[in-house]
Design an enzyme around this catalytic site. Structure first.
Site, PDB file in Angstrom:
ATOM      1  N   LYS A  73      42.893  50.165  -3.263  1.00 42.57           N
ATOM      2  CA  LYS A  73      41.516  50.006  -2.785  1.00 42.57           C
ATOM      3  C   LYS A  73      41.047  48.569  -3.027  1.00 42.57           C
ATOM      4  CE  LYS A  73      36.996  52.348  -3.228  1.00 42.57           C
ATOM      5  NZ  LYS A  73      36.275  53.458  -3.914  1.00 42.57           N
ATOM      6  N   SER A 148      34.021  56.810  -0.883  1.00 40.59           N
ATOM      7  CA  SER A 148      34.161  55.457  -0.407  1.00 40.59           C
ATOM      8  C   SER A 148      35.615  54.993  -0.298  1.00 40.59           C
ATOM      9  CB  SER A 148      33.409  54.504  -1.337  1.00 40.59           C
ATOM     10  OG  SER A 148      33.988  54.516  -2.628  1.00 40.59           O
ATOM     11  N   SER A 172      34.267  59.544  -4.869  1.00 41.68           N
ATOM     12  CA  SER A 172      34.941  58.674  -3.893  1.00 41.68           C
ATOM     13  C   SER A 172      36.453  58.775  -3.831  1.00 41.68           C
ATOM     14  CB  SER A 172      34.563  57.222  -4.136  1.00 41.68           C
ATOM     15  OG  SER A 172      33.309  56.991  -3.566  1.00 41.68           O
TER      16      SER A 172
HETATM   17  N1  GLN Z   1      29.455  58.906  -2.192  1.00 42.04           N
HETATM   18  C1  GLN Z   1      28.958  58.557  -3.489  1.00 42.04           C
HETATM   19  C2  GLN Z   1      28.035  57.388  -3.400  1.00 42.04           C
HETATM   20  O1  GLN Z   1      27.751  56.967  -2.330  1.00 42.04           O
HETATM   21  C3  GLN Z   1      30.094  58.291  -4.419  1.00 42.04           C
HETATM   22  C4  GLN Z   1      30.619  56.927  -4.351  1.00 42.04           C
HETATM   23  C5  GLN Z   1      31.750  56.701  -5.285  1.00 42.04           C
HETATM   24  O2  GLN Z   1      32.264  57.621  -5.909  1.00 42.04           O
HETATM   25  N2  GLN Z   1      32.118  55.449  -5.417  1.00 42.04           N
HETATM   26  O3  GLN Z   1      27.535  56.916  -4.371  1.00 42.04           O
END
Ligand code: GLN
Length: 483
Positions: A73, A148, A172
């Site tokens: 990532k 994400s 994410s």
């Molecule tokens: N979807 C969640 C957010 O927008 C989680 C993001 C993540 O785990 N980095 O914060």
């Protein structure tokens, strides 16, 4: 998959260079459409692969992960490689060092194929917040891969990497794993070093692996876990053997709790039906299934959306146009300009950050400001302690907790873009594990037919702090029973 590839390497049936070539070709052929990658390390990955082949030629013993190509990532630093975290503000940023997880996988001889697309600074659930490109779900390209870590999940699901690393602050890793039909693990907070991870919310962030199978995830996880003197929140591993060696397939006598709060009317009935079938499957594997209660669950999302933006607003203060990356308004006659410094900060952040990032920085700054700190941040921290207590109580009764990973399968592009609150609901089952710090895994548990596509849905298991061993064993036993 990793084990089979390893055996082929050792038997000389394939070389790491040919395997890496195969994945680079897959990236070339498919990534124009899928969009999993932001950077592909063609030459570098082949050099890494050739080192492993050299070791094999010398007859040396190699690690399970040696010579196996994976994707990283783009918020995890790889030395001398661009790391954007999906943001324009880091467009020209080259990481000067390896994150601890990278140092560790490289030491084992793993091959790094490239850096994957993500929501800007890991904020989002669809990868649509990337400043660079769309990533499509390989299962159905009209749908999002989740986020994400959407690029990492899509790379594995689309056959563009054997394994991948992502980060999970509120879901994410698990949510995109669920959407793309792969396995994803969020480790216990403190199990994997965050050194070299571009921080989103430091008390919630954890790096974890994606793979096609639970065993693949266990193999990568074993190699990144453990104490790191560069991250004071890490704990000693305490495990005598690698996690993949705990996967016996036998889970008789384990107990699994089903939190009654997770099964409200808002849960898609088709997801509910798949979950019920998975519960039956666990029962048939000799598991004792019990209803449990996590009474503060309804506050998890609101608490997450206070604490996370607070930490975001302070972590992202470092992107000021001076220390890293992009600089806008590089005022030449700065002496004549009394506010040149402030203007550089403001202009850089105005141009460099996207809408969702700005929204969260504003929310966090507001919640931390004098007068509101007690009402929002402090209150949220107190409720977070209660959520953690819910897990402590639950784990006195059961070994594991089970739920769907997401309330619905992958959605279409643009479907939730106009309404951030709708998007935030994707995280309803995942944020609790981050707030409590427990480990949680998502693995494929079924599919929902939509036209000619079968959209995957993940099951989520969580376990006691530092009990990834039981977590992985249970998910692996479930997966094996499907074959
Ligand atoms: N979807 C969640 C957010 O927008 C989680 C993001 C993540 O785990 N980095 O914060």
């Amino acid at each position: 998959m990793i084990r089979e590839l390893h055996e082929k390497l050792v038997r000389g049936e394939i070389t790491s260079v040919s395997l890496t070539e195969k994945y680079l070709q897959a990236i070339e052929a498919k990534d124009g459409e899928i969009g999993a990658y932001l950077t592909v390390l063609r030459e570098q990955s082949l050099v890494e692969a050739s080192f492993v082949d050299e070791q094999l030629r010398r007859g040396e013993k190699i690690d399970l992960l040696s010579g196996i190509p994976g994707a990283i990532k783009d918020n995890i630093c790889v030395a001398r490689v661009r790391a954007t975290a999906g943001s324009k503000i880091l467009d020209n940023y080259i990481a000067p060092y390896d994150a601890t997880v990278i140092e560790r996988v490289k030491r084992k001889g793993a091959v790094v194929l490239g850096k994957t697309n993500m929501d800007e600074f890991a904020m989002g659930s669809s990868t649509e917040n990337s400043a660079y490109r769309k990533t499509k779900n390989p299962v159905d390209i009209s749908r999002v891969p989740g986020g994400s870590s959407g690029g990492s999940a899509a790379a594995v699901a689309g056959g563009e990497a054997v394994w991948a690393l992502g980060s999970d602050t509120g879901g994410s890793i698990r949510q995109p794993a669920s959407f793309c039909g792969v396995v994803g693990l969020k480790p216990t907070y403190g199990r994997v070093s965050r050194f070299g991870l571009i921080a989103m919310a430091s008390s919630l962030d954890q790096i974890g692996p994606f793979g096609e199978s639970v065993e693949d995830v266990a193999i990568v996880f074993s190699r990144i876990a453990g104490f790191d003197k560069k991250d004071a929140t890490t704990a000693p591993s305490g495990n005598d053997k690698p996690f993949e060696e705990y996967l016996t397939g036998d889970i008789t006598g384990l107990s699994i709790g089903i939190p009654k709060e997770y099964f409200s009317e808002s849960l898609d009935p088709r997801v509910r039906a798949i979950t019920d079938k998975a519960i039956e499957r666990f029962t048939s594997l000799g598991v004792i299934v019990k209803e449990i209660s996590l009474p503060h669950s309804e506050y998890a999302l609101p608490v997450y959306y206070i604490i996370m933006p607070c930490e975001v607003s302070s972590n992202l203060a470092r992107f000021d146009g001076i220390k890293y990356g992009m600089r806008v308004n590089d005022v030449k006659d700065s002496l004549a300009h009394t506010n040149a410094l402030l203007e550089t900060y403001l202009d850089t952040r105005r141009v460099g950050f996207g809408t969702e990032v700005k929204r969260r920085v504003m929310l966090g700054t507001y919640a931390l400001s004098a007068g509101y700190y007690d009402a929002y941040y402090l209150k949220a921290q107190k409720v977070r302690a209660l959520i953690k207590q819910d897990f402590e109580e639950a784990f006195k009764q059961v070994d594991l907790i089970f739920s769907p990973t997401t309330p619905e399968p992958a959605f279409r592009f643009g479907e939730k873009g106009d309404d951030p609150l709708k998007m935030y609901l994707s995280d309803i089952y995942t944020v609790t594990a981050n707030l409590a710090g427990v480990p949680a895994i998502s693995f494929p548990m079924g599919t929902i037919e939509k036209g000619d596509k079968a959209l995957p849905i993940g099951g989520q298991l969580s376990a006691k702090w530092f009990d990834e061993e039981t977590l992985l064993r249970a998910a692996d036993a479930f997966e094996k029973s499907l074959k």
